[in-house]
Motif scaffolding. Structure first.
Motif, PDB file in Angstrom:
ATOM      1  N   ALA A   1      26.445  80.869  56.603  1.00  0.00           N
ATOM      2  CA  ALA A   1      25.119  80.398  57.028  1.00  0.00           C
ATOM      3  C   ALA A   1      24.889  78.951  56.597  1.00  0.00           C
TER       4      ALA A   1
ATOM      5  N   LYS B   1      24.857  76.001  61.010  1.00  0.00           N
ATOM      6  CA  LYS B   1      23.455  76.314  61.252  1.00  0.00           C
ATOM      7  C   LYS B   1      23.215  76.957  62.614  1.00  0.00           C
ATOM      8  N   ASP B   2      24.254  77.055  63.468  1.00  0.00           N
ATOM      9  CA  ASP B   2      24.105  77.692  64.766  1.00  0.00           C
ATOM     10  C   ASP B   2      24.744  79.074  64.840  1.00  0.00           C
TER      11      ASP B   2
ATOM     12  N   ARG C   1      25.237  82.921  64.681  1.00  0.00           N
ATOM     13  CA  ARG C   1      24.411  84.135  64.760  1.00  0.00           C
ATOM     14  C   ARG C   1      25.220  85.285  64.180  1.00  0.00           C
TER      15      ARG C   1
ATOM     16  N   ILE D   1      20.884  84.556  54.406  1.00  0.00           N
ATOM     17  CA  ILE D   1      20.960  83.640  55.550  1.00  0.00           C
ATOM     18  C   ILE D   1      19.853  82.604  55.489  1.00  0.00           C
ATOM     19  N   TYR D   2      18.623  83.093  55.379  1.00  0.00           N
ATOM     20  CA  TYR D   2      17.484  82.193  55.548  1.00  0.00           C
ATOM     21  C   TYR D   2      17.262  81.269  54.364  1.00  0.00           C
TER      22      TYR D   2
ATOM     23  N   ASP E   1      18.543  78.095  55.266  1.00  0.00           N
ATOM     24  CA  ASP E   1      17.858  77.404  56.367  1.00  0.00           C
ATOM     25  C   ASP E   1      16.515  76.814  55.959  1.00  0.00           C
TER      26      ASP E   1
ATOM     27  N   HIS F   1      17.507  83.412  66.730  1.00  0.00           N
ATOM     28  CA  HIS F   1      18.294  82.204  66.506  1.00  0.00           C
ATOM     29  C   HIS F   1      19.419  82.438  65.500  1.00  0.00           C
ATOM     30  N   ARG F   2      19.217  83.363  64.582  1.00  0.00           N
ATOM     31  CA  ARG F   2      20.198  83.615  63.534  1.00  0.00           C
ATOM     32  C   ARG F   2      20.737  85.049  63.540  1.00  0.00           C
TER      33      ARG F   2
END
Length: 496
Positions: free
Chosen positions: A63, A67-68, A70, A167-168, A171, A227-228
């Motif tokens: 992650a 950043k793209d 999934r 993951i987040y 981000d 998006h993820r």
């Protein structure tokens, strides 16, 4: 470009038509862009919370690297150990949900119950239960709706949140602080204090999103998650929680929007929503439109933005209202203000014949333009009076209820309350307010003890000895904001 699968359940997607992300850039925060807090990254092992197992290491690293990406296979990370840890993290005294199952009852045959729950989660047989709607009073007298989930819903939500945090947390941006592992309200307060003190801030936008948790748009949230997250089973779980409804006064009510406050998954969903709606947009706005310095600090649905120029502040507010309108959000009209505030605000207002600068509240503190003894600018923070009055009122009521209990039992309870108050509010410059809370709590205790008998012999002198014995002394427990902020952002602390 067509989607093609990678190993370990990862997918590199084509651009989603609803993608609202922007290129990663400098965080809109009052810290140096060279420091570790500017890009929202964390040290390995912390992004998914304390005690995270190595099973999420690859998820976190991938992650961070792409950043793209999934993620198509995440639910297998929700295993028996993670459910067990989620159960252990739940407060045993927490209120039960609509099924009336308590922590103690569920734990009597814990392994069997968790194995059964895990089987249902992975087979798709798990069903989310409605939340039980309750209301708690707010400091301003209004009632805040809370959704009490069932114990099994809490367990699964906590386990899924731990996985998604891996993951987040890679981000989310540096100026987002609410309900994130390794971040606290005081980290947000430190960042705001440092930003206003070090940057050229002359105007402050104190903003609050109106009824955010009840107006969160489900369709937009699902697009943002997409998006993820490409694991349909995880997305289906989240959809079940959002659509489970609430039970109020014995009646079921559908929830076509919003996420219940009190649910373990709600803070993460709120941060994901605002990451795409506000955080990335605010960062982009700063680089494209701001003519001077700009700082932003957000904690959940409350945020403060500082500007060097009034024109920037007004344009940001105008554009922000339009931005929120696209996503079913609006700023609270009574809690959103643009005020003159900063190092030179008092001087500029005095030159124009105006009174002292206005104050604003954030995370329980009233922020004031003050001065040190040698005349330098000092962002002073004191306890919001309405918050302290409301808390003292609860203390008074509870002491009356406990007045016939043994004095040591009362002392231990009141000591825990005062200790908790000091742990949050005892910041530099707030010694008078925390001292007032300490003294008033002691007075309420004296009144409660005197009411135990009409012929009491409890003098204030004797009461002072009880207070000195049981209540912690008043002292400042937090360092100066710049000290802790610099330590955290320069990598000398495990906190982000």
């Amino acid at each position: 470009m067509n989607e093609h699968e990678k190993s370990d359940g990862l997918v590199v997607p084509a651009k989603l038509p609803n993608k609202t992300g922007v290129p990663v850039a400098e965080a809109v925060e009052g810290s140096s862009p060279a420091e570790g807090n500017t890009d929202g990254r964390t040290r390995p092992g912390l992004s998914a919370g304390q005690g995270v197992t190595s099973g999420l290491d690859r998820v976190r690293l991938v992650a961070r690297r792409d950043k793209d990406i999934r993620f198509t296979a995440l639910l297998h990370h929700v295993d028996l150990d993670r459910l067990w840890a989620a159960f252990a993290a739940i407060n045993p005294k927490a209120t039960s949900g609509v099924d009336k199952v308590t922590w103690e009852t569920y734990g009597q045959d814990l392994r069997t119950n968790l194995e059964n729950l895990l089987s249902r989660v992975h087979s798709g047989a798990y069903r989310a239960s409605p939340s039980r709607r309750v209301y708690i009073p707010k400091a301003d007298g209004r009632l805040r709706p809370l959704g009490i989930a069932t114990l099994e819903d809490k367990i699964v939500q906590r386990a899924v949140v731990e996985v998604l945090n891996a993951i987040y947390e890679e981000d989310f941006l540096g100026f987002s602080y609410g309900f994130r592992p390794g971040r606290s309200p005081h980290d947000a307060l430190d960042a705001l204090s440092v930003g206003i003190s070090r940057k050229k801030v002359n105007y402050v936008l104190d903003a609050d999103i109106s009824d955010f948790f009840s107006k969160l748009d489900h369709s937009w949230l699902e697009k943002f998650l997409g998006h993820r997250i490409a694991d349909k089973r995880v997305l289906r779980l989240i959809r079940k929680w959002l659509n489970a409804g609430v039970i109020e006064d014995g009646n079921w009510k559908e929830t076509i929007e919003g996420s219940p406050q009190g649910a373990s998954v709600s803070p993460l969903l709120a941060n994901v929503y605002l990451h795409y709606v506000f955080d990335q947009w605010a960062r982009q706005w700063r680089h494209r439109h701001a003519r001077g310095d700009m700082v932003v600090v957000r904690f959940a649905d409350d945020f403060v933005a500082g500007f060097q120029h009034l024109g920037d502040a007004k344009q940001f507010l105008k554009d922000l209202r339009e931005r929120f309108a696209k996503f079913n959000l609006e700023l609270h009209p009574g809690k959103t203000r643009l005020i003159e505030f900063g190092r030179f605000a008092a001087q500029h207002r005095s030159e124009r014949g105006l009174p002292k600068p206005e104050t604003f509240g954030f995370l329980g503190f009233t922020h004031i333009c003050g001065k040190t003894r040698d005349g330098r600018f000092w962002l002073r923070r004191i306890t919001i009076r309405s918050r302290m009055r409301a808390k003292l009122k609860r203390v008074k009521t509870e002491l009356r209820r406990r007045r016939h209990l043994p004095v040591p039992e009362q002392g231990r309870w009141l000591a825990s309350v005062v200790r908790g108050h000091l742990a949050y509010y005892a910041v530099p410059g707030n010694i008078d307010a925390v001292g007032t809370f300490h003294r008033q709590a002691g007075r309420y205790w004296l009144r409660a003890l005197r009411c135990r008998s009409q012929r009491h012999r409890l003098t204030w002198q004797r009461m002072s000895r009880l207070i000195d014995r049981w209540l912690p002394p008043v002292r400042i427990v937090h360092p100066q904001p710049s000290v802790r902020f610099d330590a955290r952002t320069r990598g000398r602390s495990p906190m982000r």
